[in-house]
Design a protein around this motif. Sequence first.
Motif, PDB file in Angstrom:
ATOM      1  N   ALA A 167       0.996  -1.336  -0.405  1.00  0.00           N
ATOM      2  CA  ALA A 167       0.070   0.188  -0.255  1.00  0.00           C
ATOM      3  C   ALA A 167       1.258   1.378  -0.047  1.00  0.00           C
ATOM      4  N   SER A 168       1.922   1.512   0.214  1.00  0.00           N
ATOM      5  CA  SER A 168       2.606   2.518   1.169  1.00  0.00           C
ATOM      6  C   SER A 168       3.585   2.767  -0.503  1.00  0.00           C
ATOM      7  N   GLU A 169       3.467   1.624  -1.776  1.00  0.00           N
ATOM      8  CA  GLU A 169       4.047   1.765  -2.872  1.00  0.00           C
ATOM      9  C   GLU A 169       3.531   2.277  -3.891  1.00  0.00           C
ATOM     10  N   MET A 170       2.187   2.198  -3.633  1.00  0.00           N
ATOM     11  CA  MET A 170       1.011   2.394  -4.861  1.00  0.00           C
ATOM     12  C   MET A 170       1.734   3.686  -5.248  1.00  0.00           C
ATOM     13  N   ARG A 171       0.485   5.160  -4.865  1.00  0.00           N
ATOM     14  CA  ARG A 171       0.257   6.361  -5.108  1.00  0.00           C
ATOM     15  C   ARG A 171       0.268   6.551  -6.514  1.00  0.00           C
ATOM     16  N   ASP A 172       0.258   6.193  -7.502  1.00  0.00           N
ATOM     17  CA  ASP A 172      -0.531   6.334  -8.152  1.00  0.00           C
ATOM     18  C   ASP A 172      -0.483   5.194  -9.839  1.00  0.00           C
ATOM     19  N   LEU A 173       0.254   3.866  -9.440  1.00  0.00           N
ATOM     20  CA  LEU A 173       0.760   2.648  -9.652  1.00  0.00           C
ATOM     21  C   LEU A 173      -0.066   2.269  -9.678  1.00  0.00           C
ATOM     22  N   PRO A 174      -0.683   0.849 -10.492  1.00  0.00           N
ATOM     23  CA  PRO A 174      -1.531  -0.114 -10.407  1.00  0.00           C
ATOM     24  C   PRO A 174      -1.485  -0.955  -9.008  1.00  0.00           C
TER      25      PRO A 174
END
Length: 834
Positions: free
Chosen positions: A228-235
């Motif tokens: 979750a901490s890496e999502m940002r605008d990523l899939p």
Amino acid sequence: EDESEEEPKLKYERLSNGVTEILQKDAASCMTVHEKFLALGTHYGKVYLLDVQGNITQKFDVSPVKINQISLDESGEHMGVCSEDGKVQVFGLYSAEEFHETFDCPIKIVAVHPHFVRSHFKQFVTGGKKLLLYERGWMNRWKPSVLHEGEGNIRNVKWRGHLIAWANNMGVKILDMISKQRITNVPRDDISLRPDMYPCNLCWKDNLTLIIGWGNSVKICSVKERHASEMRDLPSRYVEIVFQFDTEFYVSGLAPICDQLVILSYVKEISEKTEVECRARPRLDIVQPLPESCEEISSDALTVRGFQENECRDYHLEYSEGESLFYIISPRDVVVAKERDQDDHIDWLLEKKKYEEALMAAEISQKTIKKHKILDIGLAYINHLVEKGEYDLAARKCQKILGKNTELWEFEVYKLKEIGQLKAISRYLPRRDPVLKPLIYEMVLHEFLESDYEGFATLIKEWPGDLYNNAIIVQAVVDHLKKDPQNRTLLQTLAELYTYDQRYGRALEIYLTLRHKDVFQLIHKHNLFSSIRDKIVLLMDFDSEKAVDMLLDNEDKISIDRVVEELENRPELQHVYLHKLFKRDHHKGQRYHEKQISLYAEYDRPNLLPFLRDSTHCPLEKALEICQQRNFVEETVYLLSRMGNSRSALKMIMEELQDVDKAIEFAKEQDDGELWEDLILYSIDKPPFITGLLNNIGTHVDPILLIHRIKEGMEIPNLRDSLVKILQDYNLQILLREGCKKILVADSLSLLKKMHRTQMKGVLVDEENICESCLSPILPSDASKSFSVVVFHCRHMFHRECLPVSNTVSSVQFCNICSAKHQGPGSAVLDMKK
């Protein structure tokens, strides 16, 4: 035969029946596999539904041109078909549901949703120049939407769960249908290869693992959840390539098998004749993926029809997940590869002549194998060993393989007889459960009798006598003995055969002739004592100790008198028997004790004296006569002393033996003063004797008697030492007497003091004690009153006034009760007054 050749992992067979008929007139272009049936597309636009044996169950005329792709949902109830003329059809095999669309370009792929059977999953994708998603919406209308375009033709699509993977000219993409986001782009490695000639191969191993094979490169990709901490605008998901390696040839198809991969490869090679590159047979390899390489597990070259004309794009690999079936599709042939089962494994072992391993494999999997039988494999193994000349091993295996099958046993025996190898099977023939025909065992015995007497004797010992006709074998042995009458092996074996036949007398004769150790065992076992009455000398000559023990243990069967009589002409054996009898019981053979004197004197002098001492039945006069005749001094001395003639015995010791120590010992035993006097008189003129007497006489006779008689001036050896010893002995006696006296006095004093202490001790008097005269309590109930009590050591108590007055003059009083019982008087120890 290549012993190092590894066993293949797969087996192959052509899909025949209806498929053969189809491919004679048409060519296969694609095929899809379902666990229930197969769907085959052809170059002439036909779609055939086939069963797993290749029989045609249904036919569809879809298009006049090549069928490019067939797609089935997981239920197998809906099919999607696309063709080279741009037609796309999606229809139900068991329903009227149907979709038709014709595009203006060839449609290379179509993929229906895996769960198309459900109403809210009515979706499929097609690929030409664009990747289109069709969804059925309101009023049952199909609504298309573009998922991807602009990177050339869509070459392959695989839909698994919520993920769609497709390949175009640039690479491989994966779309997450839940988020409608593209989550990866895997570019192709070798861009020099034409994508239409060397198409990309996609295969989902599971819902999250995609296998990509393109050109000679293989990648295994894993779809993972992003933190979750890496999502940002990523899939929400991403793809990681976990394995990547190159192959020697071009990949034409992929399929998973457990944690390994099955790879169908297109092969080109240089012709040895023309040195021109040509198309070779395709290969089906099983490899174990490693992070940056792979390990080849197996590799098979497939002979498919028309492989010389096929391109890489003409081969396809489809598989059935549930049954591990792999279908290799080419225009003119469909080959099915299956994982080899235990039957196939056994086939391969038998082909390689590994019979031992095949037999073991069959035994382990006997419940699952269908094609083979353990017995058949075992028989083939036995035949193989016989052919190789390993007769002993073949015979040993018969025990395990043939078991209780008597017919097979007899068949193997006759087979070995024909090649002259009956000896090999002799040790392994069954002897109990089952038992073969007597003729079988007789054949083996005759074989040994002709060439190996020792082996024949061993079999006779080991085999029970009821396995064969004993009379036939006995006659055969007798015939051979005519040629070699002194052969010990044959004689001993004949004795054993007589024993089996209960002809114990004949057996005993042979054993005695051979002096065989089993003769005594035979006599005991079969109670043959009546047969040995006239063979006692032979038995004694063979082993006198065992023979005597046996005769003495069985006196009730062979009497002592009979044995003595039989041994009359062999006195040395007679002595052995009578000596052992005397050792066991001094009285049983008393009538022979007189005879034994002569026997001992002749054959066993050391035991004569013990016999004379222990026997109470031998005539002393006869014994004395024999001993005097033979000049046996010790025995004569003993007999003289036993007959009361001690003086003659002593004289003989002194004169014959001249042994003063023995004479002194004899005088000590007799303890007779006159003997001592005779001994002194005889020794008085013999200085060595005087020395011996001085050293030993002191404790029995007064040394003064001897010393006074010694003549003046006589030289006596070691006189001083002898006198010193006499004085020391005397001094020792005095010391011993004084020591004993001191001990006696000390013990008397100690006991007197102990008695005094005991008599000084108090005696408990309480309310429970009574007066022995009036029988009332010894203590008054009122303690303030005066009272007087007399208590004796015997614990009897009296009131002073109840005690009878003593009639004696002495003032000492005694307990009347103990005096009356004659138990000894008790004196008063306490006179209590208050």
